[in-house]
Design a protein around this motif. Sequence first.
Motif, PDB file in Angstrom:
ATOM      1  N   ASP A  24       0.831  -1.207   0.000  1.00 23.11           N
ATOM      2  CA  ASP A  24       0.000   0.000   0.000  1.00 23.11           C
ATOM      3  C   ASP A  24       0.866   1.258   0.000  1.00 23.11           C
ATOM      4  O   ASP A  24       0.514   2.262  -0.637  1.00 23.11           O
ATOM      5  CB  ASP A  24      -0.950  -0.008   1.203  1.00 23.11           C
ATOM      6  CG  ASP A  24      -2.090  -1.009   1.020  1.00 23.11           C
ATOM      7  OD1 ASP A  24      -2.355  -1.399  -0.134  1.00 23.11           O
ATOM      8  OD2 ASP A  24      -2.705  -1.400   2.023  1.00 23.11           O
ATOM      9  N   ARG A  27       2.083   1.667  -3.654  1.00 22.99           N
ATOM     10  CA  ARG A  27       1.034   1.993  -4.618  1.00 22.99           C
ATOM     11  C   ARG A  27       0.345   3.326  -4.302  1.00 22.99           C
ATOM     12  O   ARG A  27       0.149   4.147  -5.186  1.00 22.99           O
ATOM     13  CB  ARG A  27      -0.028   0.879  -4.643  1.00 22.99           C
ATOM     14  CG  ARG A  27       0.447  -0.397  -5.324  1.00 22.99           C
ATOM     15  CD  ARG A  27      -0.669  -1.452  -5.333  1.00 22.99           C
ATOM     16  NE  ARG A  27      -1.867  -0.951  -5.952  1.00 22.99           N
ATOM     17  CZ  ARG A  27      -2.083  -0.965  -7.268  1.00 22.99           C
ATOM     18  NH1 ARG A  27      -1.192  -1.484  -8.081  1.00 22.99           N
ATOM     19  NH2 ARG A  27      -3.191  -0.479  -7.759  1.00 22.99           N
ATOM     20  N   GLU A  28      -0.010   3.483  -3.031  1.00 16.17           N
ATOM     21  CA  GLU A  28      -0.876   4.617  -2.700  1.00 16.17           C
ATOM     22  C   GLU A  28      -0.113   5.846  -2.241  1.00 16.17           C
ATOM     23  O   GLU A  28      -0.596   6.958  -2.399  1.00 16.17           O
ATOM     24  CB  GLU A  28      -1.895   4.188  -1.640  1.00 16.17           C
ATOM     25  CG  GLU A  28      -2.887   3.191  -2.229  1.00 16.17           C
ATOM     26  CD  GLU A  28      -3.711   2.479  -1.192  1.00 16.17           C
ATOM     27  OE1 GLU A  28      -3.837   3.018  -0.070  1.00 16.17           O
ATOM     28  OE2 GLU A  28      -4.223   1.386  -1.503  1.00 16.17           O
ATOM     29  N   THR A  33       2.322   2.177  -9.061  1.00 15.34           N
ATOM     30  CA  THR A  33       1.216   1.220  -9.184  1.00 15.34           C
ATOM     31  C   THR A  33       1.556   0.026 -10.069  1.00 15.34           C
ATOM     32  O   THR A  33       0.692  -0.807 -10.338  1.00 15.34           O
ATOM     33  CB  THR A  33      -0.036   1.921  -9.729  1.00 15.34           C
ATOM     34  OG1 THR A  33       0.316   2.583 -10.951  1.00 15.34           O
ATOM     35  CG2 THR A  33      -0.572   2.945  -8.734  1.00 15.34           C
ATOM     36  N   LYS A  36       1.405  -5.014  -8.307  1.00 17.87           N
ATOM     37  CA  LYS A  36      -0.036  -5.271  -8.279  1.00 17.87           C
ATOM     38  C   LYS A  36      -0.503  -5.894  -6.963  1.00 17.87           C
ATOM     39  O   LYS A  36       0.242  -6.595  -6.296  1.00 17.87           O
ATOM     40  CB  LYS A  36      -0.422  -6.204  -9.439  1.00 17.87           C
ATOM     41  CG  LYS A  36      -0.153  -5.579 -10.810  1.00 17.87           C
ATOM     42  CD  LYS A  36      -1.020  -4.343 -11.016  1.00 17.87           C
ATOM     43  CE  LYS A  36      -0.891  -3.737 -12.390  1.00 17.87           C
ATOM     44  NZ  LYS A  36       0.034  -2.611 -12.440  1.00 17.87           N
ATOM     45  N   LYS A  37      -1.765  -5.609  -6.652  1.00 22.50           N
ATOM     46  CA  LYS A  37      -2.404  -6.225  -5.489  1.00 22.50           C
ATOM     47  C   LYS A  37      -3.379  -7.279  -5.995  1.00 22.50           C
ATOM     48  O   LYS A  37      -4.372  -6.957  -6.646  1.00 22.50           O
ATOM     49  CB  LYS A  37      -3.149  -5.187  -4.660  1.00 22.50           C
ATOM     50  CG  LYS A  37      -3.782  -5.783  -3.407  1.00 22.50           C
ATOM     51  CD  LYS A  37      -4.585  -4.774  -2.604  1.00 22.50           C
ATOM     52  CE  LYS A  37      -3.711  -3.894  -1.751  1.00 22.50           C
ATOM     53  NZ  LYS A  37      -4.504  -3.153  -0.721  1.00 22.50           N
ATOM     54  N   CYS A  47       2.385  -9.070  -5.894  1.00 20.40           N
ATOM     55  CA  CYS A  47       2.994  -7.916  -5.220  1.00 20.40           C
ATOM     56  C   CYS A  47       4.501  -8.076  -5.023  1.00 20.40           C
ATOM     57  O   CYS A  47       5.092  -7.306  -4.272  1.00 20.40           O
ATOM     58  CB  CYS A  47       2.344  -7.752  -3.859  1.00 20.40           C
ATOM     59  SG  CYS A  47       2.709  -9.163  -2.777  1.00 20.40           S
TER      60      CYS A  47
END
Length: 152
Positions: A24, A27-28, A33, A36-37, A47
Amino acid sequence: MDVTLNVNGEARHLRIEPRVSLLDALRERCGLTGTKKGCDHGQCGACTVLIDGRRVHACLTLAVMARGKITTIEGLARGEQLHPMQAAFVECDGLQCGYCTPGQIMSAIGLLGEGHAKSDDEVREEMSGNICRCGAYSNIVSAIQLARGRSA
Ligand code: FES
Ligand code: FES
């Protein structure tokens, strides 16, 4: 908490809660991004990133514990020049929808760095934690062997 992550050669300073996963955070909070989740439970390998060259599941790693050099899929290419493993995946058509591909590539680089898994069967065993729902497995094995041949 304040934490500094070393991601793709850059220091990223973040203020995050201790429970935030590395996935997280990447990505966030870092806007990376490409990682991947999939399951978020350590079961699919989507991930996978490298920390000091070793494969880790970013979804099972707390960002505050992620010491060392983190490499994500965004950190592989040099400008327009793809990493040899990325090039081999393209060449061997080792991707279909592409969702699992970043994790597959990071895992493949990790296993070559570990210096084992020379036969196709060993490659399959070493990559078994990375799930591809599209079934591109045989092309993925071909890509890894192609990249191994070129790096030998
Ligand atoms: S998202 Fe981490 S293993 Fe599936
Ligand atoms: S290429 Fe679609 S999940 Fe692997």
